[in-house]
Motif scaffolding. Structure first.
Motif, mmCIF file in Angstrom:
data_model
loop_
_atom_site.group_PDB
_atom_site.id
_atom_site.type_symbol
_atom_site.label_atom_id
_atom_site.label_comp_id
_atom_site.label_asym_id
_atom_site.label_seq_id
_atom_site.Cartn_x
_atom_site.Cartn_y
_atom_site.Cartn_z
ATOM 1 N N ILE A 423 -18.481 96.372 30.376
ATOM 2 C CA ILE A 423 -19.907 96.255 30.693
ATOM 3 C C ILE A 423 -20.233 94.852 31.203
ATOM 4 N N PHE A 424 -19.618 93.835 30.572
ATOM 5 C CA PHE A 424 -19.849 92.455 31.029
ATOM 6 C C PHE A 424 -19.378 92.276 32.474
ATOM 7 N N LEU A 425 -18.168 92.747 32.787
ATOM 8 C CA LEU A 425 -17.641 92.612 34.152
ATOM 9 C C LEU A 425 -18.528 93.351 35.157
ATOM 10 N N HIS A 426 -19.100 94.471 34.704
ATOM 11 C CA HIS A 426 -19.963 95.273 35.576
ATOM 12 C C HIS A 426 -21.276 94.551 35.860
ATOM 13 N N LEU A 427 -21.863 93.941 34.836
ATOM 14 C CA LEU A 427 -23.196 93.346 34.967
ATOM 15 C C LEU A 427 -23.175 91.887 35.411
ATOM 16 N N VAL A 428 -22.061 91.178 35.135
ATOM 17 C CA VAL A 428 -21.989 89.749 35.486
ATOM 18 C C VAL A 428 -20.746 89.491 36.331
ATOM 19 N N PRO A 429 -20.640 90.073 37.520
ATOM 20 C CA PRO A 429 -19.432 89.896 38.336
ATOM 21 C C PRO A 429 -19.238 88.469 38.823
ATOM 22 N N GLN A 430 -20.339 87.692 38.888
ATOM 23 C CA GLN A 430 -20.235 86.315 39.382
ATOM 24 C C GLN A 430 -19.463 85.405 38.435
ATOM 25 N N ALA A 431 -19.217 85.860 37.183
ATOM 26 C CA ALA A 431 -18.457 85.040 36.231
ATOM 27 C C ALA A 431 -17.043 84.785 36.725
ATOM 28 N N ALA A 432 -16.497 85.726 37.505
ATOM 29 C CA ALA A 432 -15.144 85.563 38.041
ATOM 30 C C ALA A 432 -15.048 84.397 39.011
ATOM 31 N N GLU A 433 -16.188 83.997 39.599
ATOM 32 C CA GLU A 433 -16.213 82.858 40.511
ATOM 33 C C GLU A 433 -16.535 81.561 39.784
ATOM 34 N N GLY A 434 -16.665 81.650 38.453
ATOM 35 C CA GLY A 434 -16.992 80.454 37.669
ATOM 36 C C GLY A 434 -18.447 80.073 37.758
ATOM 37 N N VAL A 435 -19.298 81.007 38.232
ATOM 38 C CA VAL A 435 -20.731 80.726 38.406
ATOM 39 C C VAL A 435 -21.506 81.514 37.354
ATOM 40 N N VAL A 436 -21.803 80.864 36.222
ATOM 41 C CA VAL A 436 -22.596 81.489 35.161
ATOM 42 C C VAL A 436 -23.674 80.482 34.769
ATOM 43 N N GLU A 437 -24.836 80.583 35.435
ATOM 44 C CA GLU A 437 -25.891 79.594 35.238
ATOM 45 C C GLU A 437 -26.910 80.045 34.201
ATOM 46 N N ASN A 438 -27.153 81.341 34.135
ATOM 47 C CA ASN A 438 -28.142 81.877 33.198
ATOM 48 C C ASN A 438 -27.656 81.712 31.759
ATOM 49 N N ALA A 439 -28.536 81.287 30.848
ATOM 50 C CA ALA A 439 -28.157 81.044 29.447
ATOM 51 C C ALA A 439 -27.692 82.324 28.767
ATOM 52 N N ASN A 440 -28.392 83.425 29.047
ATOM 53 C CA ASN A 440 -27.991 84.708 28.453
ATOM 54 C C ASN A 440 -26.623 85.145 28.959
ATOM 55 N N ALA A 441 -26.383 84.921 30.249
ATOM 56 C CA ALA A 441 -25.083 85.283 30.826
ATOM 57 C C ALA A 441 -23.963 84.451 30.219
ATOM 58 N N LYS A 442 -24.250 83.187 29.913
ATOM 59 C CA LYS A 442 -23.233 82.322 29.286
ATOM 60 C C LYS A 442 -22.879 82.835 27.888
ATOM 61 N N ARG A 443 -23.923 83.241 27.148
ATOM 62 C CA ARG A 443 -23.658 83.787 25.811
ATOM 63 C C ARG A 443 -22.879 85.100 25.909
ATOM 64 N N ALA A 444 -23.233 85.902 26.888
ATOM 65 C CA ALA A 444 -22.503 87.159 27.096
ATOM 66 C C ALA A 444 -21.057 86.885 27.492
ATOM 67 N N SER A 445 -20.839 85.822 28.268
ATOM 68 C CA SER A 445 -19.480 85.433 28.667
ATOM 69 C C SER A 445 -18.652 85.044 27.450
ATOM 70 N N THR A 446 -19.268 84.313 26.526
ATOM 71 C CA THR A 446 -18.571 83.958 25.281
ATOM 72 C C THR A 446 -18.232 85.213 24.483
ATOM 73 N N GLY A 447 -19.165 86.159 24.482
ATOM 74 C CA GLY A 447 -18.913 87.429 23.800
ATOM 75 C C GLY A 447 -17.761 88.194 24.422
ATOM 76 N N ALA A 448 -17.676 88.169 25.774
ATOM 77 C CA ALA A 448 -16.580 88.852 26.466
ATOM 78 C C ALA A 448 -15.243 88.201 26.139
#
Length: 625
Positions: A423-448
């Motif tokens: 679900i994380f990869l589906h909703l936050v695909p930009q994380a693969a480019e190292g671009v995670v600016e949103n605070a919620n997305a960063k927390r979700a990245s830690t969860g992933a």
């Protein structure tokens, strides 16, 4: 067996029978119940974080046994070191440049193919190794087979470490695979045969846990190499030392196992008895159990083994490759065990995503925003997590909770973790480019990131333990190593397919699609696990009786088919006992005939007769020894 031992066995049986030869009808209710008073209590009242060894002489849990199990258990590290090493090698700059993984003239699909070929070549060789093990494990014996495999392993590693081209690397990895494919038959078969029933699951999980000891060593070797050894020399050429030094862990482990096997290991008594070496079998069993050869426990265990060996020899006068194949195809019970239980554990386990997480860990960490050398550091942490969780499962779950409860916990936990990651990869695909600016997305990245670690933990609790253990418990002695080898062929064939397919699977289905697929496989696995029999605490010889039940009743085997083996009639007590040995009591009540009433699936009462052999019949069986 020697005449002296046979005399002692007969003498012991007569002594036991002479003390009580009148049937006591007041005990009928006790006889008919397959459960003790302790077993009738609810699970939460019986649960303890320790293995229940009640009724077993304390001498059988000794240093000699544990050292032998330890050496064969370390064999699991062979596969693990390779997976950990190749996972990090694929991210090492020197390795990437040396074998063309950074070649700009290659397309994305060509790079993916090259990467998958390097990663999966050991699995391809392992298929051949598992096929060789069908005969080698029985031909050489468990101990000699281990020593031969160590030599093959060292040869394969030597070819790899001196590689100057990708073709030589393939050859070395294929030869290493021929060794690794045999380890998964030799180690688990040996430990199932020598371990007492209360710790049989733990012994096999030591092998499964050693896989993650090897993975951890491989991950740290790569991480340390990346930190301390530069990828290029002063003249700009590739520094091959950066990736070659990571292979030293394989040399160390293979050499350690080879040397230790000459000092600490004892050949399997079951293999010796199967090959007509009865006197030596009694002697080796006596050493492993730290009991005299005429002890009732040794006599009972040898009697159980011998009874099964004689029955198998009667059924198949000669053991041949064609005869073994014929048996697993024509005998319905064995075919079910091989295809549905053993084969199911490999297909579902290998396509549950765990192998992809292990081998491509660095790339999966990159998809959640981890970059640079931190990818190798996170891989090393994953190795530590899997190592400790594997041994936690070995010592505190598999023989305490039981096989099925551990499997349920593992499948459910792994499924939820991989679902979150997908679900994380589906909703936050930009994380693969190292671009995670949103605070919620960063927390979700830690969860992933945590989900990857936890999926490894639940895998070691569930499928990782079962895939090695189950095949060595469910098959009769005559074809145990042969059937386990076939299951390991399926293991490595599926692992090869998974390793080979993963890079292209993530391209074709997108990264999140691949993990949704793994979640679907785990849903199927949960249904499959429901119908498995629970074999915790049963003697190997008694398991054959379990498979006289129809497939839909296997899950109720402990209620419908109690363990009637001789070894479970010998009880360790606080009193002198009735055998002439201190604290050893032979349970005469289990010799009495009984008829148990069981309710079938339709709700009507049918008589299912489980007639226990009389003491006279058992004495006749013992005289055959």
């Amino acid at each position: 067996m020697s005449s002296k031992t046979n005399h002692k066995l007969t003498q012991s049986t007569v002594a036991i029978d002479s003390q009580e030869n009148v049937y006591d009808s007041s005990r009928e209710s006790h006889i008919d119940s397959p459960y003790t008073e302790e077993e009738k209590k609810p699970f939460w009242q019986r649960f303890r974080f320790r293995v229940d060894t009640t009724g077993h002489p304390p001498q059988i849990f000794n240093v000699t046994l544990y050292l032998s199990i330890f050496v064969f258990g370390l064999f699991g590290a062979a596969r693990g070191i390779d997976e950990g090493t190749v996972s990090g090698n694929l991210a090492l700059p020197a390795f990437i440049r040396k074998f063309g993984l950074s070649d700009e003239t290659k397309t994305e699909h060509e790079i993916a193919t090259l990467k998958s070929n390097i990663a999966s070549m050991v699995q391809l060789g392992s298929v051949g190794g598992a096929l060789i093990a069908m005969k080698s494990v029985d031909f050489f014996g468990r101990l000699r087979a281990l020593q031969v495999v160590c030599i093959i392993w060292l040869i394969g590693v030597s070819i790899q470490i001196s590689s100057q081209s990708v073709g030589q690397l393939y050859a070395g990895r294929f030869i290493e695979g021929l060794a690794i494919g045999q380890t998964t038959s030799i180690g688990p078969v040996y430990m199932s045969e020598v371990a007492p029933s209360p710790i049989r699951g733990m012994a096999n999980c030591i092998f499964a846990g050693a896989v993650y000891l090897g993975i951890m060593m491989g991950y740290f070797a790569n991480y340390g190499s990346a930190i301390h050894i530069p990828a290029t020399l002063s003249d700009g050429s590739v520094n091959d030392k950066q990736w070659r030094v990571t292979f030293c862990t394989k040399f160390i482990m293979a050499g350690l196992i080879f040397v230790a096997s000459f000092f600490w290991c004892i050949e399997s008594p079951r293999w010796l008895l199967k090959h007509g070496k009865a006197h030596e079998a009694v002697e080796k069993l006596s050493k492993l159990r730290k009991l005299p050869v005429d002890h009732p426990y040794i006599i009972a265990e040898i009697s159980d083994i011998n009874e099964q060996v004689m029955a198998e020899k009667e059924a198949a006068r000669s053991s041949s490759l064609i005869g073994n194949f014929k048996q697993i195809v024509t005998v319905k019970s064995i075919a079910y065990r091989l295809i549905i239980i053993g084969g199911g554990s490999q297909v579902l386990g290998q396509w549950s995503g765990a192998n992809a997480v292990t081998i491509y860990a660095s790339e999966l960490f990159a998809l959640v925003g981890v970059t640079g050398i931190d990818k190798l550091k996170m891989s090393a942490v994953l190795g530590v997590v899997k190592f400790f969780s594997a041994y936690f499962a070995a010592f505190f779950l598999i023989d305490i909770l039981g096989r099925k409860r551990s499997l349920y916990i593992g499948i459910c936990g792994q499924m939820l973790c991989l679902l979150y990651y997908a679900i994380f990869l589906h909703l936050v695909p930009q994380a693969a480019e190292g671009v995670v600016e949103n605070a919620n997305a960063k927390r979700a990245s830690t969860g992933a990131l945590a989900a990857i670690f936890l999926s490894g933990t639940f895998w070691t609790v569930g499928f990782n333990s079962i895939q090695y253990l189950i095949g060595n418990e469910i098959f009769p002695l005559g074809i145990r190593s042969f059937a386990q080898s076939i299951i390991m062929v399926l293991h490595f064939a599926n692992q090869y397919g998974n390793s080979k397919a993963m890079p292209k699977l993530m391209l074709a289905m997108h990264s999140f699609g691949a993990f949704y697929f793994f979640v679907g496989v785990l849903c199927v696995a949960l249904v499959w696990a429901f119908f498995l029999p629970e074999l915790k605490g049963r003697s190997l010889e008694s398991i054959e009786e379990v498979f006289t039940l129809p497939w839909y009743n296997l899950r109720r085997c402990n209620k419908l088919v109690p363990d009637h083996s001789q070894i479970h009639k010998v009880k360790y007590t606080n009193s002198r006992g009735n055998t002439g040995f201190d604290h050893i009591q032979f349970d005469l009540e289990k010799n009495k005939p009984s008829i148990e009433m069981v309710e079938d699936e339709t709700g009507s009462n049918n008589k299912s007769k489980h007639v226990r052999r009389s003491s006279g019949e058992e004495e006749d069986d013992e005289k055959k020894v």
